[in-house]
Design an enzyme around this catalytic site. Structure first.
Site, PDB file in Angstrom:
ATOM      1  N   GLU A  29     -53.832 -23.792 -30.208  1.00  0.00           N
ATOM      2  CA  GLU A  29     -54.896 -23.921 -29.213  1.00  0.00           C
ATOM      3  C   GLU A  29     -55.498 -22.536 -28.993  1.00  0.00           C
ATOM      4  OE1 GLU A  29     -55.099 -24.837 -24.431  1.00  0.00           O
ATOM      5  OE2 GLU A  29     -53.446 -25.700 -25.595  1.00  0.00           O
ATOM      6  N   ASP A  74     -56.822 -20.489 -15.326  1.00  0.00           N
ATOM      7  CA  ASP A  74     -55.999 -19.468 -15.966  1.00  0.00           C
ATOM      8  C   ASP A  74     -55.310 -18.565 -14.948  1.00  0.00           C
ATOM      9  OD1 ASP A  74     -56.858 -20.437 -18.377  1.00  0.00           O
ATOM     10  OD2 ASP A  74     -58.418 -18.929 -18.643  1.00  0.00           O
ATOM     11  N   TYR A  92     -52.976 -34.033 -22.306  1.00  0.00           N
ATOM     12  CA  TYR A  92     -52.410 -32.782 -21.800  1.00  0.00           C
ATOM     13  C   TYR A  92     -51.877 -33.055 -20.395  1.00  0.00           C
ATOM     14  CZ  TYR A  92     -52.197 -27.644 -21.181  1.00  0.00           C
ATOM     15  OH  TYR A  92     -51.788 -26.347 -20.989  1.00  0.00           O
TER      16      TYR A  92
END
Length: 262
Positions: free
Chosen positions: A44, A55, A168
Protein backbone atom coordinates in the site's frame (compact mmCIF):
# COMPACT_ATOMS: atom_id res chain seq x y z
CA UNK A 1 -7.09 -6.87 -14.00
CA UNK A 2 -6.39 -6.67 -10.30
CA UNK A 3 -4.60 -9.51 -8.55
CA UNK A 4 -5.49 -8.28 -5.06
CA UNK A 5 -7.74 -11.29 -4.44
CA UNK A 6 -4.83 -13.63 -5.20
CA UNK A 7 -2.99 -12.26 -2.16
CA UNK A 8 -5.57 -13.89 0.12
CA UNK A 9 -5.68 -17.32 -1.51
CA UNK A 10 -4.76 -20.16 0.87
CA UNK A 11 -2.96 -17.82 3.29
CA UNK A 12 -3.26 -14.82 5.53
CA UNK A 13 -2.16 -11.70 3.67
CA UNK A 14 0.49 -9.34 4.94
CA UNK A 15 -0.13 -5.81 3.65
CA UNK A 16 2.69 -3.33 4.12
CA UNK A 17 2.36 0.45 3.82
CA UNK A 18 4.97 3.00 2.81
CA UNK A 19 4.76 6.69 1.94
CA UNK A 20 5.59 7.61 -1.64
CA UNK A 21 8.89 9.49 -2.05
CA UNK A 22 9.99 8.88 1.54
CA UNK A 23 12.89 9.39 2.02
CA UNK A 24 13.21 10.26 -1.67
CA UNK A 25 11.96 9.18 -5.08
CA UNK A 26 14.63 6.57 -5.82
CA UNK A 27 14.77 4.94 -2.38
CA UNK A 28 10.99 4.83 -2.16
CA UNK A 29 10.99 2.73 -5.32
CA UNK A 30 13.70 0.52 -3.85
CA UNK A 31 11.76 0.04 -0.63
CA UNK A 32 8.56 -1.04 -2.37
CA UNK A 33 10.62 -3.60 -4.28
CA UNK A 34 12.29 -4.67 -1.01
CA UNK A 35 8.91 -5.19 0.66
CA UNK A 36 7.70 -7.22 -2.32
CA UNK A 37 10.84 -9.35 -2.48
CA UNK A 38 10.65 -10.04 1.26
CA UNK A 39 7.18 -11.52 0.84
CA UNK A 40 4.73 -8.66 1.37
CA UNK A 41 1.52 -9.80 -0.31
CA UNK A 42 0.14 -6.33 -1.07
CA UNK A 43 2.05 -3.05 -0.90
CA UNK A 44 0.00 0.00 0.00
CA UNK A 45 1.55 3.29 -1.12
CA UNK A 46 0.47 6.48 0.61
CA UNK A 47 0.11 9.63 -1.46
CA UNK A 48 1.09 12.54 0.84
CA UNK A 49 -1.50 15.23 1.49
CA UNK A 50 -1.34 18.56 3.32
CA UNK A 51 -4.18 17.68 5.72
CA UNK A 52 -3.99 13.91 6.32
CA UNK A 53 -6.86 13.47 8.78
CA UNK A 54 -6.35 9.71 9.21
CA UNK A 55 -2.58 9.79 9.70
CA UNK A 56 -0.73 9.76 13.01
CA UNK A 57 2.57 11.56 13.70
CA UNK A 58 4.86 8.90 12.19
CA UNK A 59 3.12 8.94 8.81
CA UNK A 60 2.61 12.71 8.91
CA UNK A 61 6.36 13.14 9.37
CA UNK A 62 6.98 10.83 6.42
CA UNK A 63 4.65 12.97 4.34
CA UNK A 64 6.66 16.05 5.23
CA UNK A 65 9.87 14.32 4.18
CA UNK A 66 8.20 13.35 0.92
CA UNK A 67 7.08 16.93 0.26
CA UNK A 68 10.67 18.08 0.74
CA UNK A 69 11.77 15.53 -1.86
CA UNK A 70 9.28 16.89 -4.39
CA UNK A 71 6.35 14.47 -4.20
CA UNK A 72 3.20 15.02 -6.26
CA UNK A 73 0.45 12.77 -7.56
CA UNK A 74 2.12 12.75 -10.96
CA UNK A 75 5.41 11.84 -9.30
CA UNK A 76 3.73 8.95 -7.49
CA UNK A 77 2.55 7.51 -10.79
CA UNK A 78 6.06 7.92 -12.21
CA UNK A 79 7.33 6.02 -9.20
CA UNK A 80 4.84 3.20 -9.74
CA UNK A 81 5.84 2.99 -13.41
CA UNK A 82 9.43 2.33 -12.28
CA UNK A 83 8.24 -0.26 -9.74
CA UNK A 84 6.23 -2.04 -12.42
CA UNK A 85 9.40 -2.54 -14.47
CA UNK A 86 10.55 -5.08 -11.89
CA UNK A 87 7.62 -6.45 -9.89
CA UNK A 88 4.00 -7.49 -10.32
CA UNK A 89 3.25 -7.26 -6.59
CA UNK A 90 -0.35 -6.12 -5.98
CA UNK A 91 -0.37 -2.39 -5.33
CA UNK A 92 -2.93 -0.22 -3.57
CA UNK A 93 -2.85 3.56 -3.22
CA UNK A 94 -4.00 5.38 -0.11
CA UNK A 95 -4.92 8.84 -1.31
CA UNK A 96 -7.09 11.69 -0.05
CA UNK A 97 -10.02 12.76 -2.17
CA UNK A 98 -8.73 16.23 -2.96
CA UNK A 99 -5.67 14.76 -4.69
CA UNK A 100 -7.87 12.55 -6.86
CA UNK A 101 -10.27 15.41 -7.62
CA UNK A 102 -7.45 17.81 -8.50
CA UNK A 103 -5.76 15.26 -10.76
CA UNK A 104 -9.11 14.48 -12.41
CA UNK A 105 -11.13 11.35 -11.67
CA UNK A 106 -10.92 9.95 -15.19
CA UNK A 107 -7.21 10.73 -15.55
CA UNK A 108 -6.38 9.36 -12.10
CA UNK A 109 -8.08 6.01 -12.57
CA UNK A 110 -6.84 5.66 -16.14
CA UNK A 111 -3.32 5.89 -14.73
CA UNK A 112 -4.22 3.27 -12.11
CA UNK A 113 -5.42 0.94 -14.85
CA UNK A 114 -2.35 1.48 -17.00
CA UNK A 115 0.00 0.78 -14.07
CA UNK A 116 -2.03 -2.17 -12.75
CA UNK A 117 -2.85 -0.54 -9.44
CA UNK A 118 -5.46 -2.91 -8.10
CA UNK A 119 -7.14 -0.76 -5.50
CA UNK A 120 -7.50 2.69 -3.98
CA UNK A 121 -8.28 3.63 -0.38
CA UNK A 122 -9.75 7.12 0.06
CA UNK A 123 -10.11 7.63 3.83
CA UNK A 124 -12.04 10.90 3.57
CA UNK A 125 -14.57 9.63 1.01
CA UNK A 126 -17.85 8.93 2.86
CA UNK A 127 -20.07 6.21 1.48
CA UNK A 128 -22.73 8.84 0.72
CA UNK A 129 -20.38 10.43 -1.84
CA UNK A 130 -18.81 7.27 -3.23
CA UNK A 131 -21.03 7.34 -6.32
CA UNK A 132 -19.10 10.41 -7.49
CA UNK A 133 -15.94 8.32 -7.81
CA UNK A 134 -17.10 4.72 -8.22
CA UNK A 135 -17.89 4.77 -11.99
CA UNK A 136 -14.33 5.86 -12.80
CA UNK A 137 -12.85 3.18 -10.54
CA UNK A 138 -15.10 0.49 -11.99
CA UNK A 139 -14.19 1.44 -15.56
CA UNK A 140 -10.51 1.08 -14.63
CA UNK A 141 -11.06 -2.27 -12.84
CA UNK A 142 -9.69 -0.63 -9.71
CA UNK A 143 -11.24 -1.60 -6.37
CA UNK A 144 -12.52 1.17 -4.12
CA UNK A 145 -11.52 -0.32 -0.78
CA UNK A 146 -13.84 0.76 2.05
CA UNK A 147 -12.88 1.39 5.66
CA UNK A 148 -15.05 -0.02 8.43
CA UNK A 149 -14.55 1.54 11.86
CA UNK A 150 -15.38 0.12 15.30
CA UNK A 151 -18.28 2.57 15.41
CA UNK A 152 -19.70 1.75 11.95
CA UNK A 153 -22.39 -0.53 13.42
CA UNK A 154 -25.51 -0.62 11.28
CA UNK A 155 -23.73 1.32 8.53
CA UNK A 156 -21.42 -1.61 7.75
CA UNK A 157 -23.81 -3.11 5.20
CA UNK A 158 -23.99 0.17 3.30
CA UNK A 159 -20.23 0.83 3.55
CA UNK A 160 -19.21 -2.53 2.07
CA UNK A 161 -21.96 -2.80 -0.56
CA UNK A 162 -20.72 -3.36 -4.12
CA UNK A 163 -17.04 -3.27 -3.12
CA UNK A 164 -14.26 -5.68 -3.94
CA UNK A 165 -10.52 -6.07 -3.37
CA UNK A 166 -10.67 -6.26 0.42
CA UNK A 167 -12.41 -4.60 3.35
CA UNK A 168 -10.16 -2.43 5.53
CA UNK A 169 -11.24 -3.00 9.14
CA UNK A 170 -9.96 -0.18 11.34
CA UNK A 171 -8.84 -1.71 14.63
CA UNK A 172 -9.04 1.40 16.81
CA UNK A 173 -10.57 4.85 16.89
CA UNK A 174 -8.28 7.76 16.08
CA UNK A 175 -5.38 8.08 13.68
CA UNK A 176 -2.77 5.61 12.48
CA UNK A 177 0.09 4.60 14.74
CA UNK A 178 1.42 1.59 16.60
CA UNK A 179 -0.60 0.61 19.68
CA UNK A 180 0.58 -1.68 22.43
CA UNK A 181 -3.00 -2.73 23.16
CA UNK A 182 -5.99 -2.92 20.85
CA UNK A 183 -9.21 -2.88 22.88
CA UNK A 184 -11.72 -3.30 20.04
CA UNK A 185 -13.48 -6.68 19.92
CA UNK A 186 -11.96 -7.46 16.53
CA UNK A 187 -13.29 -11.01 16.46
CA UNK A 188 -16.88 -9.72 16.61
CA UNK A 189 -16.17 -6.83 14.25
CA UNK A 190 -14.69 -9.11 11.59
CA UNK A 191 -17.50 -11.63 12.10
CA UNK A 192 -20.12 -8.91 11.59
CA UNK A 193 -18.46 -7.91 8.31
CA UNK A 194 -18.07 -11.50 7.10
CA UNK A 195 -21.76 -12.18 7.63
CA UNK A 196 -22.42 -9.59 4.92
CA UNK A 197 -19.73 -10.28 2.32
CA UNK A 198 -17.32 -12.85 0.93
CA UNK A 199 -14.73 -10.13 0.25
CA UNK A 200 -11.57 -10.63 2.37
CA UNK A 201 -11.23 -8.56 5.54
CA UNK A 202 -7.85 -7.10 6.56
CA UNK A 203 -7.25 -5.31 9.87
CA UNK A 204 -5.08 -2.22 10.18
CA UNK A 205 -4.41 0.87 12.38
CA UNK A 206 -2.15 0.08 15.31
CA UNK A 207 -0.96 -3.37 14.23
CA UNK A 208 2.80 -3.65 14.54
CA UNK A 209 3.91 -6.73 16.49
CA UNK A 210 4.02 -10.38 15.41
CA UNK A 211 1.91 -11.27 18.45
CA UNK A 212 -0.84 -8.86 17.35
CA UNK A 213 -0.67 -10.16 13.78
CA UNK A 214 -0.93 -13.78 14.88
CA UNK A 215 -3.92 -13.09 17.10
CA UNK A 216 -5.78 -10.96 14.56
CA UNK A 217 -5.22 -13.47 11.77
CA UNK A 218 -7.31 -16.06 13.62
CA UNK A 219 -10.40 -14.14 12.54
CA UNK A 220 -9.26 -11.76 9.79
CA UNK A 221 -7.92 -12.62 6.33
CA UNK A 222 -4.92 -10.33 6.63
CA UNK A 223 -3.19 -7.57 8.56
CA UNK A 224 -2.09 -4.12 7.47
CA UNK A 225 1.05 -2.53 8.92
CA UNK A 226 1.96 1.07 8.24
CA UNK A 227 3.58 3.10 10.99
CA UNK A 228 6.01 0.34 12.02
CA UNK A 229 7.36 0.15 8.46
CA UNK A 230 7.46 3.92 8.05
CA UNK A 231 9.30 4.20 11.37
CA UNK A 232 12.03 1.84 10.12
CA UNK A 233 12.51 4.08 7.08
CA UNK A 234 12.59 7.18 9.31
CA UNK A 235 15.28 5.61 11.47
CA UNK A 236 17.41 4.05 8.74
CA UNK A 237 16.98 6.61 5.96
CA UNK A 238 18.54 5.36 2.73
CA UNK A 239 19.84 2.16 4.33
CA UNK A 240 16.64 0.43 5.43
CA UNK A 241 16.57 -2.61 3.11
CA UNK A 242 17.81 -5.20 5.60
CA UNK A 243 15.66 -3.96 8.47
CA UNK A 244 12.57 -3.93 6.24
CA UNK A 245 13.33 -7.44 5.01
CA UNK A 246 13.79 -8.76 8.55
CA UNK A 247 10.57 -7.11 9.73
CA UNK A 248 8.51 -8.54 6.88
CA UNK A 249 9.92 -12.03 7.53
CA UNK A 250 8.99 -11.74 11.22
CA UNK A 251 5.42 -10.70 10.44
CA UNK A 252 4.98 -13.32 7.71
CA UNK A 253 6.15 -16.04 10.09
CA UNK A 254 3.62 -14.85 12.66
CA UNK A 255 0.81 -15.07 10.12
CA UNK A 256 1.88 -18.55 9.10
CA UNK A 257 1.33 -19.83 12.65
CA UNK A 258 -1.48 -17.78 14.20
CA UNK A 259 -1.97 -18.01 17.94
CA UNK A 260 -5.24 -18.56 19.75
CA UNK A 261 -7.39 -15.51 20.31
CA UNK A 262 -6.82 -13.92 23.70
Amino acid sequence: MTNISDAFKNKKAFIGFTVACDPNFTKSIDYVKTLAKAGTDIVEIGVPFSDPVADGPVIQAAGQRAFKSGVSTKRVFEMVAKIREETTVPLVLLVYLNNVFKYGYARFFAACQQLKIGGVIIPDLPVEERAEVAPFAKKASCALIPLVAPTSGERIKKIIADTDGFIYAVSSLGVTGARNKITTDLKKMVSDIKQLTAVPVAVGFGVHSPEQAATISKSADGVIVGSAIVKIIAQEGVHAEQQLTDYVHTMKNALAEPSELI
